[in-house]
Design an enzyme around this catalytic site. Structure first.
Site, PDB file in Angstrom:
ATOM      1  N   TYR A 109       0.822  -1.260   0.080  1.00 19.66           N
ATOM      2  CA  TYR A 109       0.120  -0.131  -0.024  1.00 19.66           C
ATOM      3  C   TYR A 109       0.504   1.090   0.010  1.00 19.66           C
ATOM      4  O   TYR A 109       2.023   1.374   0.202  1.00 19.66           O
ATOM      5  CB  TYR A 109      -0.953  -0.064   1.019  1.00 19.66           C
TER       6      TYR A 109
ATOM      7  N   LYS B  64       6.545  -1.946   2.009  1.00 25.15           N
ATOM      8  CA  LYS B  64       5.243  -1.274   2.614  1.00 25.15           C
ATOM      9  C   LYS B  64       4.161  -2.230   2.257  1.00 25.15           C
ATOM     10  O   LYS B  64       3.088  -1.997   1.537  1.00 25.15           O
ATOM     11  CB  LYS B  64       5.019   0.005   1.895  1.00 25.15           C
TER      12      LYS B  64
ATOM     13  N   GLU C  14      11.792   2.425  14.322  1.00 25.98           N
ATOM     14  CA  GLU C  14      10.913   3.541  13.709  1.00 25.98           C
ATOM     15  C   GLU C  14       9.461   3.254  14.683  1.00 25.98           C
ATOM     16  O   GLU C  14       9.349   2.493  15.474  1.00 25.98           O
ATOM     17  CB  GLU C  14      10.689   3.355  12.284  1.00 25.98           C
TER      18      GLU C  14
ATOM     19  N   LEU D 195      11.025   1.364   7.379  1.00 27.61           N
ATOM     20  CA  LEU D 195      10.444   1.747   5.806  1.00 27.61           C
ATOM     21  C   LEU D 195      11.154   3.030   5.349  1.00 27.61           C
ATOM     22  O   LEU D 195      11.400   4.057   6.414  1.00 27.61           O
ATOM     23  CB  LEU D 195       8.993   1.957   6.062  1.00 27.61           C
TER      24      LEU D 195
HETATM   25  N1  PDD Z   1       2.503   5.005   7.466  1.00 34.86           N
HETATM   26  N2  PDD Z   1       7.279   3.807   8.919  1.00 34.86           N
HETATM   27  C1  PDD Z   1       6.062   3.156   9.032  1.00 34.86           C
HETATM   28  C2  PDD Z   1       5.852   1.760   9.604  1.00 34.86           C
HETATM   29  C3  PDD Z   1       4.967   3.619   8.128  1.00 34.86           C
HETATM   30  O1  PDD Z   1       3.734   3.070   8.253  1.00 34.86           O
HETATM   31  C4  PDD Z   1       5.031   4.709   7.572  1.00 34.86           C
HETATM   32  C5  PDD Z   1       3.950   5.549   6.872  1.00 34.86           C
HETATM   33  C6  PDD Z   1       6.160   5.514   7.478  1.00 34.86           C
HETATM   34  C7  PDD Z   1       6.437   7.070   7.016  1.00 34.86           C
HETATM   35  O2  PDD Z   1       6.236   6.966   5.538  1.00 34.86           O
HETATM   36  P1  PDD Z   1       5.968   8.079   4.935  1.00 34.86           P
HETATM   37  O3  PDD Z   1       6.578   9.147   5.185  1.00 34.86           O
HETATM   38  O4  PDD Z   1       5.897   7.750   3.472  1.00 34.86           O
HETATM   39  O5  PDD Z   1       4.538   8.522   5.100  1.00 34.86           O
HETATM   40  C8  PDD Z   1       7.163   4.838   8.349  1.00 34.86           C
HETATM   41  C9  PDD Z   1       1.351   5.301   6.759  1.00 34.86           C
HETATM   42  C10 PDD Z   1       1.201   6.753   6.543  1.00 34.86           C
HETATM   43  C11 PDD Z   1       0.084   4.657   7.061  1.00 34.86           C
HETATM   44  O6  PDD Z   1       0.438   3.392   7.382  1.00 34.86           O
HETATM   45  O7  PDD Z   1      -0.849   5.033   7.401  1.00 34.86           O
END
Ligand code: PDD
Length: 301
Positions: A33, A149, A182, A207
């Site tokens: 996703y 992801k 994270e 991620l």
């Molecule tokens: N999550 N680490 C994890 C485990 C995440 O699920 C996310 C983002 C990030 C940050 O990634 P980005 O900057 O590309 O949003 C880091 C999304 C927002 C979610 O699961 O809703």
């Protein structure tokens, strides 16, 4: 107004939008996703999201469902149909639908593509950033391929629920060395007492957040010193500042870790400066084109 979802080529009210019970996303979390910010009627950094989506698909040997330009048409349409000016767009691609069997379907089946969009009040995010958030720490218990992801987010859900129950907004996973990997849905950062930004390298174990990538760019523009290395919970507790990044939170100050106040217990100036400068460094693709009539105002079709 009913919300509209895109499912495999169709735009449907949420009440009618569905995937098959034998979709591999549902059966095995065999799906990936993306969450893309929508701001001021524009998709934020779609190219970076395409790159990461394609990488996730490649790593799992799921076919890329369509071209970037075709995907962008759908993304804009979903945002427009839901009249989202500020909010987020969700994309999920699963390996597709097949009789339940752990091994991949052979011959391959077409991937399932779902998109939804939702408005989020920008003022709420800004108010939260002025206040800052608390995080708790939890042991890292996820698989080793969190660089993909994937929708397999049960440990993340449990961690974030534990955070909520503890009066916090985020949970930081901590590895066997006592270092923060994270957050449940964010990347983690600190600012040392010497003003150096520290965040874990994104080669593996986390991620590679799009917001993280852009924040590194913004930090360089602001002339800030950055070190990509692991940091421990202890180091975080003694840091000048801490913050998290994600498409849903942007740069969000952290004011406490496990109830230990960070710095003076208020949002840090570096985090807020990064937050305010952030969108000067993003790609913005308007949802509406000049030919507005191409975007139906309120129907599924
Ligand atoms: N999550 N680490 C994890 C485990 C995440 O699920 C996310 C983002 C990030 C940050 O990634 P980005 O900057 O590309 O949003 C880091 C999304 C927002 C979610 O699961 O809703």
């Amino acid at each position: 107004m009913s919300r509209i979802a895109y499912v495999n080529g169709r735009y449907l009210p949420h009440s009618a939008a569905a995937v098959h019970i034998e979709d591999r996303g549902f059966q095995f979390a065999d799906a990936v996703y993306e969450v893309c910010e929508i701001r001021d009627g524009a998709l934020v950094d779609p190219t970076l999201h395409f790159e990461r989506l394609e990488r996730s698909l490649r790593e799992l040997a799921i076919a890329v469902p369509t071209s970037r330009s075709a995907m962008l048409v759908v993304m804009r349409r979903v945002a427009a149909l839901n009249r989202v000016h500020d909010g987020s767009l969700y994309i999920q691609v699963s390996r597709g639908q097949a009789r339940r069997d752990h091994v991949f379907p052979s011959p391959a089946v077409p991937p399932t593509v779902v998109m939804t969009a939702k408005p989020v009040a920008r003022a709420k995010g800004e108010a939260l950033a002025e206040q800052g958030i608390k995080v708790i720490t939890v042991p890292e218990n996820r698989w080793s391929r969190v660089d993909i992801k994937s929708v397999s987010l049960l440990p993340n859900c449990l961690a974030k629920q534990a955070a909520k129950e503890a009066g916090a907004r985020e949970a930081w996973f901590v590895d066997a060395n006592g270092c923060v990997t994270e957050g449940g849905s964010t990347n983690a950062w600190i600012v040392t007492r010497d003003g150096v930004l520290v965040t874990r390298p994104a080669e593996y174990g986390i991620l590679r957040g799009i917001t993280r990538t852009v924040t590194l760019k913004v930090a360089a523009k602001l002339g800030l010193k950055v070190e990509e290395r692991a940091f421990s919970v202890e180091e975080a507790k003694h840091a000048r500042e801490a913050f998290v990044t994600a498409a849903t939170t942007l740069v969000m100050p952290v004011v406490a870790v496990d109830d230990a106040p960070i710095g003076n217990g208020a949002p840090g100036t570096t985090a807020l400066a990064l937050r305010h400068a952030f969108h000067d460094s993003t790609e913005m693709v308007p949802v509406h084109t000049a030919a507005r009539h191409l975007w139906p105002r309120s129907h599924a079709g």
